[in-house]
Scaffold this motif. Sequence first.
Motif, short mmCIF file in Angstrom:
data_model
loop_
_atom_site.label_atom_id
_atom_site.label_comp_id
_atom_site.label_asym_id
_atom_site.label_seq_id
_atom_site.Cartn_x
_atom_site.Cartn_y
_atom_site.Cartn_z
N SER A 89 -20.68 -1.62 -12.86
CA SER A 89 -19.69 -2.36 -12.05
C SER A 89 -20.27 -3.68 -11.56
O SER A 89 -19.56 -4.67 -11.44
CB SER A 89 -19.19 -1.50 -10.89
OG SER A 89 -20.21 -1.25 -9.96
N TRP A 90 -21.57 -3.71 -11.29
CA TRP A 90 -22.20 -4.97 -10.89
C TRP A 90 -22.13 -5.96 -12.06
O TRP A 90 -21.78 -7.11 -11.87
CB TRP A 90 -23.66 -4.74 -10.49
CG TRP A 90 -24.32 -5.99 -10.00
CD1 TRP A 90 -24.30 -6.50 -8.74
CD2 TRP A 90 -25.08 -6.92 -10.79
NE1 TRP A 90 -25.00 -7.68 -8.69
CE2 TRP A 90 -25.49 -7.96 -9.93
CE3 TRP A 90 -25.44 -6.97 -12.13
CZ2 TRP A 90 -26.25 -9.03 -10.37
CZ3 TRP A 90 -26.20 -8.04 -12.57
CH2 TRP A 90 -26.60 -9.05 -11.69
N PHE A 91 -22.49 -5.49 -13.26
CA PHE A 91 -22.42 -6.36 -14.44
C PHE A 91 -21.00 -6.86 -14.66
O PHE A 91 -20.80 -8.00 -15.10
CB PHE A 91 -22.92 -5.64 -15.69
CG PHE A 91 -24.41 -5.50 -15.76
CD1 PHE A 91 -25.24 -6.59 -15.63
CD2 PHE A 91 -24.98 -4.24 -15.94
CE1 PHE A 91 -26.61 -6.46 -15.68
CE2 PHE A 91 -26.36 -4.10 -16.00
CZ PHE A 91 -27.17 -5.19 -15.87
N ALA A 92 -20.02 -6.04 -14.39
CA ALA A 92 -18.62 -6.45 -14.59
C ALA A 92 -18.28 -7.65 -13.71
O ALA A 92 -17.49 -8.50 -14.11
CB ALA A 92 -17.68 -5.29 -14.27
N GLY A 93 -18.88 -7.73 -12.56
CA GLY A 93 -18.59 -8.85 -11.66
C GLY A 93 -19.39 -10.10 -11.97
O GLY A 93 -19.08 -11.17 -11.46
N HIS A 94 -20.43 -9.99 -12.79
CA HIS A 94 -21.29 -11.14 -13.01
C HIS A 94 -21.28 -11.69 -14.44
O HIS A 94 -21.49 -12.87 -14.63
CB HIS A 94 -22.73 -10.78 -12.60
CG HIS A 94 -22.85 -10.62 -11.13
ND1 HIS A 94 -22.55 -9.44 -10.49
CD2 HIS A 94 -23.19 -11.49 -10.16
CE1 HIS A 94 -22.72 -9.60 -9.20
NE2 HIS A 94 -23.11 -10.82 -8.97
N ASN A 95 -21.09 -10.85 -15.41
CA ASN A 95 -21.12 -11.39 -16.77
C ASN A 95 -20.19 -10.65 -17.73
O ASN A 95 -20.39 -10.70 -18.92
CB ASN A 95 -22.54 -11.39 -17.33
CG ASN A 95 -23.11 -9.99 -17.50
OD1 ASN A 95 -22.48 -9.00 -17.14
ND2 ASN A 95 -24.30 -9.91 -18.04
N ASP A 96 -19.19 -9.97 -17.20
CA ASP A 96 -18.27 -9.22 -18.05
C ASP A 96 -16.99 -10.04 -18.20
O ASP A 96 -16.14 -10.02 -17.33
CB ASP A 96 -17.96 -7.86 -17.44
CG ASP A 96 -17.17 -6.96 -18.37
OD1 ASP A 96 -16.78 -7.43 -19.45
OD2 ASP A 96 -16.96 -5.80 -18.01
N TYR A 97 -16.88 -10.73 -19.31
CA TYR A 97 -15.70 -11.56 -19.51
C TYR A 97 -14.46 -10.72 -19.82
O TYR A 97 -13.35 -11.21 -19.76
CB TYR A 97 -15.95 -12.61 -20.60
CG TYR A 97 -17.01 -13.58 -20.16
CD1 TYR A 97 -16.77 -14.46 -19.11
CD2 TYR A 97 -18.26 -13.58 -20.74
CE1 TYR A 97 -17.75 -15.33 -18.67
CE2 TYR A 97 -19.25 -14.46 -20.31
CZ TYR A 97 -18.98 -15.33 -19.27
OH TYR A 97 -19.95 -16.18 -18.84
N ASP A 98 -14.66 -9.44 -20.13
CA ASP A 98 -13.52 -8.55 -20.30
C ASP A 98 -12.84 -8.26 -18.97
O ASP A 98 -11.70 -7.84 -18.93
CB ASP A 98 -13.95 -7.22 -20.94
CG ASP A 98 -14.29 -7.40 -22.40
OD1 ASP A 98 -13.79 -8.37 -23.00
OD2 ASP A 98 -15.03 -6.57 -22.94
N ALA A 99 -13.56 -8.44 -17.87
CA ALA A 99 -12.96 -8.22 -16.56
C ALA A 99 -12.14 -9.44 -16.13
O ALA A 99 -11.45 -9.41 -15.12
CB ALA A 99 -14.04 -7.93 -15.52
N MET A 100 -12.24 -10.53 -16.88
CA MET A 100 -11.43 -11.72 -16.61
C MET A 100 -10.32 -11.77 -17.65
O MET A 100 -10.59 -11.77 -18.83
CB MET A 100 -12.29 -12.99 -16.72
CG MET A 100 -11.51 -14.27 -16.54
SD MET A 100 -10.89 -14.49 -14.89
CE MET A 100 -12.30 -15.25 -14.13
N ASN A 101 -9.11 -11.77 -17.17
CA ASN A 101 -7.97 -11.73 -18.10
C ASN A 101 -7.13 -12.98 -17.95
O ASN A 101 -6.74 -13.34 -16.85
CB ASN A 101 -7.07 -10.52 -17.79
CG ASN A 101 -7.78 -9.23 -18.07
OD1 ASN A 101 -8.31 -9.05 -19.14
ND2 ASN A 101 -7.80 -8.34 -17.09
#
Length: 143
Positions: A89-101
Amino acid sequence: ELLQQGNKEELLEKASTFALFDKSTSVVSCRKTNRVVRDYLGSTGKGPLVGSEKRMRRLAEAVDPDLLDGYFSETERFTQSISRAAALSWFAGHNDYDAMNNFPTGEEAVVRENSNLEQSKMSIVEAKESLDKVLGFLNIDKV
């Protein structure tokens, strides 16, 4: 120059014209936040799982001594699953472009199964399964 007191009318006209753009053609950008997940997992010092490891260690007194190995194996599995979920979840907030839609208004966002948030969710499911097993080891009369 436009912001000077004498240009107040022109400023108001420009502002009202800008507000009339066609919003139906705009692209909505939203972000699934990892903060909710991290709070729940206790990674930020908040949430129901803060201090869960200590509580499980204290609850070992309520486990039949013959079952302690299984109890500690499941608590370790729980801890590993929660740690993995917190890291993902930390990675999702920092470098997960899949979490940006980015998607047009009115369309659904595409959820990718391999995104960090989705993997974090799978780790939370594993943690819940372990927690259910941990609870099965407890002798409620001793708690």
